[in-house]
Scaffold this motif. Sequence first.
Motif, short mmCIF file in Angstrom:
data_model
loop_
_atom_site.label_atom_id
_atom_site.label_comp_id
_atom_site.label_asym_id
_atom_site.label_seq_id
_atom_site.Cartn_x
_atom_site.Cartn_y
_atom_site.Cartn_z
N VAL A 88 0.69 -1.38 -27.15
CA VAL A 88 0.57 -2.33 -26.04
C VAL A 88 1.71 -2.10 -25.04
N GLU A 89 2.89 -1.81 -25.55
CA GLU A 89 4.02 -1.53 -24.67
C GLU A 89 3.75 -0.28 -23.83
N ALA A 90 3.18 0.75 -24.45
CA ALA A 90 2.90 2.00 -23.74
C ALA A 90 1.74 1.85 -22.76
N ASN A 91 0.77 1.01 -23.11
CA ASN A 91 -0.41 0.85 -22.26
C ASN A 91 -0.88 -0.61 -22.33
N PRO A 92 -0.33 -1.47 -21.49
CA PRO A 92 -0.70 -2.89 -21.53
C PRO A 92 -2.19 -3.15 -21.29
N ALA A 93 -2.89 -2.21 -20.70
CA ALA A 93 -4.33 -2.38 -20.44
C ALA A 93 -5.20 -1.94 -21.61
N PHE A 95 -6.89 -2.89 -24.37
CA PHE A 95 -7.26 -4.18 -24.92
C PHE A 95 -7.60 -4.11 -26.40
N TYR A 96 -8.00 -2.96 -26.89
CA TYR A 96 -8.22 -2.85 -28.33
C TYR A 96 -6.89 -2.95 -29.06
N ALA A 97 -5.86 -2.28 -28.54
CA ALA A 97 -4.53 -2.37 -29.14
C ALA A 97 -4.01 -3.80 -29.06
N ARG A 98 -4.28 -4.46 -27.96
CA ARG A 98 -3.85 -5.85 -27.79
C ARG A 98 -4.59 -6.77 -28.77
N LEU A 99 -5.88 -6.52 -28.98
CA LEU A 99 -6.64 -7.28 -29.96
C LEU A 99 -6.07 -7.07 -31.36
#
Length: 126
Positions: A88-93, A95-99
């Motif tokens: 998430v830090e590397a790619n805030p967009a 959304f699967y990583a954020r989920l």
Amino acid sequence: MRDHEITDDQIAAFIDAASRETQVPEETQRLRDAEEMLAHKDPYAALKFLEPLLRDHPDHPDVMLAAARAYFKSAQLNKALVLSERMVEANPADFYARLLLGRTLQRLGRADEARGHLRLVNEISE
């Protein structure tokens, strides 16, 4: 070269070349095998394939995602947390990583922290 200039021999050579087995790099095959193990609900086997990749390519997004999923599914939540936070830090967009980060935080009993990540994913998916 235009289509009407392609000869039958060139077409035959192309078909022959396409039918030959291509070599897949070992890293790619390991990642594919890990994904297959995850699909078969065997995260421990997936991690066996991923261990060398995590050692040699720790920042590769596909390796991190597969490993985070395997850690999550095998209840190694602190390891899943570390990787999902990095993604998430590397790619805030992503959304699967954020989920994955939100769900990991939930399972760790950190619902307040999870809420923001999961709310963002839900807003985007609606």
